[in-house]
Design a protein around this motif. Sequence first.
Motif: not given
Ligand SMILES: [Zn+2]
Length: 227
Positions: A22, A25, A75, A78
């Motif tokens: 991702c 993150c 994600h 996120c």
């Molecule tokens: Zn993420």
Amino acid sequence: MKKKTFSRAERYAVWTAHGERCWLCRKPMNYAEMHIDHIIPEALVGTEELKSVLETFKLPPDFDLNSWSNWMPAHGPCNVDKKEHVFEPAPIILKYIAAARVKSNEVQRLHDRFLANRKLDVAFAQVIQAYEDKNLSSDQLMELAKVAAHEHTPNRAADMKDQPVLLAPGITVLRENTDQFILQGPSGMVGVRPKGDRLHSSWDCPSCGVTGWSGARCIRCGQFSDD
Ligand SMILES: [Zn+2]
Ligand SMILES: [Zn+2]
């Protein structure tokens, strides 16, 4: 404006080229649950705001928000967190776009390679199908593990070659030996499953079906086989 929907090949290329992580993150992310995020939000297409953002960043006025240079794997949660914030043309954004632009030829190559490799295409179609149906046959799982090891590995980023392949929640191929696959279940438990198309039915879990075993414990649902 209609929102862009992504093909399997586009998703594969973005996921693979950016290290199967991702971008928000930086944690590893499975293919099935991946979202494609726009670094400069897609919602700005056709707005005055976009013009000023592109000017601020010294990007060409025809910079395409739907291109490899603006797509990153994220994600779902996120991605949603990010959307709740007002977009600000901060210098860090420009850094990300520069990095994505450098990779854009490679992403295109991965995309074309995916389309030319029928095994890859079929396998990732099955990953999505298995994820949606929450069902995967023994043969399919073995085929996926094989494709992950043999067809996907050469395409992976250099630092990912010996890392687990996260296909979908509960479908992680850690590595293969000559006679078995090492798999990881949704909770992180690691187990083995022998290779072979005609395994005894006791290799499947009475509760959740095709799985790997950590001793007597199913790595997908955690049940003990002698329960
Ligand atoms: Zn993420
Ligand atoms: Zn189970």
